[in-house]
Scaffold this motif. Structure first.
Motif, PDB file in Angstrom:
ATOM      1  N   MET A   1      27.063 -10.658   8.868  1.00 14.03           N
ATOM      2  CA  MET A   1      26.523  -9.531   9.822  1.00 14.03           C
ATOM      3  C   MET A   1      26.550  -9.919  11.316  1.00 14.03           C
ATOM      4  SD  MET A   1      24.633  -7.622   7.167  1.00 14.03           S
ATOM      5  CE  MET A   1      25.602  -7.871   6.217  1.00 14.03           C
ATOM      6  N   SER A   2      25.457 -10.376  11.967  1.00 15.44           N
ATOM      7  CA  SER A   2      25.641 -10.807  13.492  1.00 15.44           C
ATOM      8  C   SER A   2      25.843 -12.053  13.329  1.00 15.44           C
ATOM      9  CB  SER A   2      24.089 -10.621  14.145  1.00 15.44           C
ATOM     10  OG  SER A   2      23.368 -11.336  13.618  1.00 15.44           O
ATOM     11  N   THR A   4      24.795 -14.423  15.491  1.00 15.23           N
ATOM     12  CA  THR A   4      23.647 -15.360  15.739  1.00 15.23           C
ATOM     13  C   THR A   4      22.962 -15.547  14.465  1.00 15.23           C
ATOM     14  OG1 THR A   4      22.110 -13.363  16.255  1.00 15.23           O
ATOM     15  CG2 THR A   4      23.087 -14.773  18.156  1.00 15.23           C
ATOM     16  N   LEU A   6      19.995 -16.099  12.368  1.00 17.48           N
ATOM     17  CA  LEU A   6      18.274 -15.852  12.462  1.00 17.48           C
ATOM     18  C   LEU A   6      17.689 -16.873  11.959  1.00 17.48           C
ATOM     19  CD1 LEU A   6      16.375 -13.591  12.857  1.00 17.48           C
ATOM     20  CD2 LEU A   6      16.401 -12.993  10.574  1.00 17.48           C
ATOM     21  N   TYR A   8      14.542 -18.619  10.741  1.00 17.91           N
ATOM     22  CA  TYR A   8      13.163 -18.441  10.260  1.00 17.91           C
ATOM     23  C   TYR A   8      12.404 -19.557  10.499  1.00 17.91           C
ATOM     24  CZ  TYR A   8      15.818 -14.792   7.721  1.00 17.91           C
ATOM     25  OH  TYR A   8      16.618 -13.734   7.532  1.00 17.91           O
TER      26      TYR A   8
ATOM     27  N   ARG B 120       8.716  -8.722  14.215  1.00 13.54           N
ATOM     28  CA  ARG B 120       9.679  -9.057  13.241  1.00 13.54           C
ATOM     29  C   ARG B 120      10.765  -8.208  12.691  1.00 13.54           C
ATOM     30  NH1 ARG B 120      12.137 -12.919  10.559  1.00 13.54           N
ATOM     31  NH2 ARG B 120      12.242 -12.645   8.249  1.00 13.54           N
ATOM     32  N   GLU B 123      13.470  -8.275  15.269  1.00 12.53           N
ATOM     33  CA  GLU B 123      14.329  -9.329  15.284  1.00 12.53           C
ATOM     34  C   GLU B 123      15.363  -9.006  14.010  1.00 12.53           C
ATOM     35  OE1 GLU B 123      11.441 -12.771  15.122  1.00 12.53           O
ATOM     36  OE2 GLU B 123      12.337 -12.949  13.126  1.00 12.53           O
ATOM     37  N   LEU B 124      14.842  -8.419  12.740  1.00 13.22           N
ATOM     38  CA  LEU B 124      15.622  -8.272  11.752  1.00 13.22           C
ATOM     39  C   LEU B 124      16.587  -7.108  11.865  1.00 13.22           C
ATOM     40  CD1 LEU B 124      13.069  -8.341   8.652  1.00 13.22           C
ATOM     41  CD2 LEU B 124      15.032  -9.880   9.154  1.00 13.22           C
ATOM     42  N   GLU B 126      17.881  -6.415  14.866  1.00 14.21           N
ATOM     43  CA  GLU B 126      18.981  -7.219  15.507  1.00 14.21           C
ATOM     44  C   GLU B 126      19.963  -7.886  14.692  1.00 14.21           C
ATOM     45  OE1 GLU B 126      17.698  -9.177  18.964  1.00 14.21           O
ATOM     46  OE2 GLU B 126      19.852  -9.908  19.313  1.00 14.21           O
ATOM     47  N   HIS B 127      19.395  -8.737  13.909  1.00 18.22           N
ATOM     48  CA  HIS B 127      20.026  -9.472  13.124  1.00 18.22           C
ATOM     49  C   HIS B 127      21.301  -8.886  12.157  1.00 18.22           C
ATOM     50  CE1 HIS B 127      21.186 -13.028  10.688  1.00 18.22           C
ATOM     51  NE2 HIS B 127      20.946 -12.338   9.419  1.00 18.22           N
ATOM     52  N   PHE B 128      20.560  -7.678  11.477  1.00 20.31           N
ATOM     53  CA  PHE B 128      21.512  -6.788  10.537  1.00 20.31           C
ATOM     54  C   PHE B 128      22.178  -5.710  11.511  1.00 20.31           C
ATOM     55  CE2 PHE B 128      18.678  -8.948   7.697  1.00 20.31           C
ATOM     56  CZ  PHE B 128      19.332  -9.491   6.590  1.00 20.31           C
ATOM     57  N   GLN B 129      22.417  -5.961  12.667  1.00 14.32           N
ATOM     58  CA  GLN B 129      23.105  -4.919  13.550  1.00 14.32           C
ATOM     59  C   GLN B 129      22.680  -3.559  13.364  1.00 14.32           C
ATOM     60  OE1 GLN B 129      27.230  -5.820  12.621  1.00 14.32           O
ATOM     61  NE2 GLN B 129      27.253  -7.793  14.048  1.00 14.32           N
ATOM     62  N   ARG B 148      21.754  -2.897   4.128  1.00 12.72           N
ATOM     63  CA  ARG B 148      21.216  -4.114   5.187  1.00 12.72           C
ATOM     64  C   ARG B 148      20.034  -3.982   5.386  1.00 12.72           C
ATOM     65  NH1 ARG B 148      26.311  -2.463   8.453  1.00 12.72           N
ATOM     66  NH2 ARG B 148      25.208  -2.485  10.162  1.00 12.72           N
ATOM     67  N   LEU B 155      13.000  -9.197   3.423  1.00 11.79           N
ATOM     68  CA  LEU B 155      12.942 -10.411   4.237  1.00 11.79           C
ATOM     69  C   LEU B 155      11.838 -10.298   5.134  1.00 11.79           C
ATOM     70  CD1 LEU B 155      16.671 -11.186   5.108  1.00 11.79           C
ATOM     71  CD2 LEU B 155      15.227 -12.391   3.361  1.00 11.79           C
ATOM     72  N   ALA B 178      30.646  -9.167   4.382  1.00 11.99           N
ATOM     73  CA  ALA B 178      29.512  -9.485   5.387  1.00 11.99           C
ATOM     74  C   ALA B 178      28.509  -9.614   4.671  1.00 11.99           C
ATOM     75  CB  ALA B 178      29.319  -8.050   6.271  1.00 11.99           C
ATOM     76  N   GLU B 182      25.968 -12.996   4.580  1.00  9.68           N
ATOM     77  CA  GLU B 182      24.573 -13.132   4.640  1.00  9.68           C
ATOM     78  C   GLU B 182      23.769 -13.833   3.750  1.00  9.68           C
ATOM     79  OE1 GLU B 182      21.235 -12.567   6.827  1.00  9.68           O
ATOM     80  OE2 GLU B 182      23.187 -12.009   7.628  1.00  9.68           O
ATOM     81  N   LEU B 186      21.090 -17.040   3.859  1.00 10.93           N
ATOM     82  CA  LEU B 186      19.783 -17.097   3.842  1.00 10.93           C
ATOM     83  C   LEU B 186      19.512 -18.250   2.972  1.00 10.93           C
ATOM     84  CD1 LEU B 186      19.449 -13.398   2.278  1.00 10.93           C
ATOM     85  CD2 LEU B 186      18.215 -14.229   4.473  1.00 10.93           C
TER      86      LEU B 186
END
Lengths: 275, 338
Positions: A1-2, A4, A6, A8, B120, B123-124, B126-129, B148, B155, B178, B182, B186
């Motif tokens: 995905m991105s 960066t 993440l 945690y 939060r 944040e998420l 942005e992370h998952f576009q 996504r 999460l 993708a 991810e 994790l």
């Protein structure tokens, strides 16, 4: 995905407040948000009762001339509490449809695997029903007024009329949710609707004074929660309400509604058996 | 300590129009080490989703016990719910709300205050576009975006164990790759235990540290992908036959070749193993010619999970999946797969 990663960091500390209340608040907020975004759904739901109000009001106009009927000379005024009851029942009997939709989407399951309070999940639908029933009842009252009906009971009477309508709405909403969750079939909800709707309407004093009903119908009407609401409404809108009877019937409605909501919360358990 | 432990799980369902109950789980055992990615692999109707439903407190088993992070999910479901994150097969997102609203509500349900939930969520997103789509209604999202968001929802509260029920089903190849990245991250970055169900062999092979093959409500094989493949010593020889040929006759003919073992018939193909596949091929061709049955193709390959699956279930993966799923699915619920 991105690109960066993440990060945690520490696990967020999960705080427990009065979970039931806060969850009810947030879950209700979700429902009302959706409602505000689709006000035409609400409007559409009130069209049918409005049509009935004027159709029946016109069709049975002469009923008022039956000796002993009287009621201030306006059949429309007589009809308003009946149509309010009908709207409260018919509108909320579709609650199970949105429950089925939430099940099919997976939304209900998402809530059930979270720490969300089960009672709060049900409360949210109850509060949503209360809000829609209130708005619709007000619309009917206003339409009746525009058509010439007058309400000697004025504001307090109208508020009590709304309270009674909400109780009836909650009662049928809970039954509908239960049907939706247990049978997960839209057809079942339609069947429950058609089975109860018209019989309960006509086995009440919605259209005709109870004294004019045959004996067996009077006996059923006396035990029909929908009729309790019609009688509460008619009494509180009149110039001299019978407060003892109003209190008794309100208590009856409250008890039945509370039992129905309690049972519908327990259906989560049975739902879990069949997931 | 194991992050997930399930012992002898049994679950049956009422089947509409039938007297006999359908058995979804038939004594399933599962041990998942903490911080690993564990895949439950099996066709539709094997019992994967039922297992996840029980472990995530949604369903109750008829028999058996289950613990997640040491918490008994049957005795203390409330405590278990706080440490798990769930991404179900069906998107649980509310299509009439925006992505951001969905996330914030999720945060509230897990006890986050509004400020934390918002931070939060952003944040998420942005992370998952999903930042550009954050304030759009979820019903306008594409399949990949929705998936996504589903993972982001799971999460929100930093779960210790994440359940992913067929996370990539229905995704295009790009979104799938993708998603794999991810999921891999994790577990690596967060020391999170991930239990995922899949019916893609490739997915289990690429992602999972360990996997269990689930068939008819039981775990029939369990281990690291390489280890499972290694148990099948030697190369795999696959023979595809034209229609109207007698597979059993061909299988019997192949069994006469000394360099070949484990001859299995699955539909119109016959598979066998040999320590030196390339050397065995001429003998296979000779045997086919002698049997009077020409093959449409003969292949030699290193063992794949497909062969592992065939060995433990007696069926080729993907074969008869349709019939199986319709036979074991309950008609009322549309997606009782797994």
């Amino acid at each position: 995905m991105s690109a960066t990663t993440l990060d945690y960091p520490e696990r967020t500390v999960v705080t427990h407040g009065s979970t039931l209340l806060t969850h009810t608040w947030y879950l209700t907020g979700r429902k009302l948000h959706a409602l505000v975004r689709m006000p035409w759904v609400l409007a559409f739901n009130v069209i049918q009762p409005a049509i009935w109000l004027f159709l029946f009001g016109t069709l049975f106009q002469k009923v008022i001339d039956i000796p002993g009927f009287a009621y201030g000379g306006s059949y429309l005024a007589y009809l308003v509490p009946g149509i309010v009851a009908m709207n409260a029942m018919s509108g909320n009997m579709w609650a199970g449809m949105s429950m089925i939709e939430e099940i099919e989407r997976g939304t209900l399951n998402r809530f059930l695997v979270s720490p969300a309070s089960r009672i709060a999940i049900m409360n949210a639908t109850v509060v949503e029903q209360a809000v829609t029933t209130t708005i619709q009842t007000l619309i009917i009252v206003i339409l009746g007024y525009a058509g010439g009906a007058r309400y000697p009971g004025s504001i307090p009477g109208i508020i009590l009329l709304i309270v009674a309508a909400v109780l009836v709405g909650v009662l049928w909403g809970a039954l509908s949710n239960m049907t939706g969750m247990l049978l997960r079939s839209r057809e079942a909800i339609i069947a429950v609707y058609t089975f109860f709707m018209l019989p309960l309407m006509f086995l009440s004093s919605a259209f005709m004074k109870p004294d004019f009903l045959p004996g067996w119908m009077q006996a059923i009407a006396a035990r029909n929660p929908l009729n309790w609401e019609v009688q509460i409404g008619r009494s509180v809108l009149s110039a001299s309400p019978d407060w003892a009877a109003v209190a008794l019937r309100c208590g009856g409605l409250l008890a039945v509604a509370a039992v129905c909501v309690a049972i519908s919360v327990t259906t989560f358990r049975s739902y879990a058996k069949n997931v | 300590m194991h992050s997930i432990e399930a012992h002898r799980l049994v679950k049956t369902y009422k089947s509409h129009g039938k007297k006999a109950r359908v058995t979804a789980l038939d004594g399933l055992d599962l041990m998942v080490p903490g911080g690993t990615i564990f895949a439950l692999l099996g066709p539709n109707g094997a019992g994967k989703t039922t297992t996840v439903n029980i472990l995530t407190t949604l369903a109750r088993p008829d028999e058996g016990t289950a613990r997640v992070e040491g918490i008994d999910v049957l005795a203390a479901p409330g405590r278990a719910r706080e440490v798990i994150g769930v991404v179900a097969q069906r998107s649980g997102a509310d299509p009439t709300a925006t992505g951001r609203e969905n996330l914030i509500l999720q945060g509230h349900l897990y006890g986050l205050d509004t400020k934390t939930a918002r931070r939060r969520a952003d944040e998420l997103l942005e992370h998952f576009q999903l930042t550009d789509a954050a304030r759009r209604f979820v019903r306008t999202y594409s399949g990949g975006m929705r998936r996504r968001l589903d993972v982001a929802l799971g999460l929100m509260h930093h779960p210790k164990v994440l359940f992913l029920d067929e996370p990539t089903t229905g995704l295009d190849p790009e979104s799938r790759t993708a998603m794999w990245q991810e999921i891999g991250m994790l577990a690596a970055v967060n020391n999170m235990t991930v239990l995922l169900t899949t019916h893609y062999l490739e997915e289990a092979d690429r992602l999972a540290h360990r996997l269990a093959i689930v068939d008819r409500g039981r775990v029939v094989a369990e281990g690291e992908p390489e280890q499972l493949k290694g148990e099948l010593r030697g190369d795999v020889i696959g023979v595809e036959l034209p229609a109207n040929s007698d597979e059993r006759h061909v299988a019997d003919a192949l069994r006469t070749i000394p360099a070949i073992r484990d001859v299995l018939v699955a539909g119109r193909s016959v598979s066998a193993r040999s320590d030196d596949g390339a050397a065995a091929v001429p003998q296979v061709l000779a045997a086919l010619a002698a049997a009077g049955t020409p093959a449409t193709s003969v292949t030699v390959a290193r063992p794949s999970l497909d062969e592992v699956y065939l060995r433990y279930t007696g069926r080729r993966y993907g074969q008869n999946q349709e019939e199986e799923s319709t036979a074991t699915r309950r008609p009322q619920l549309t997606e009782v797969t797994g």
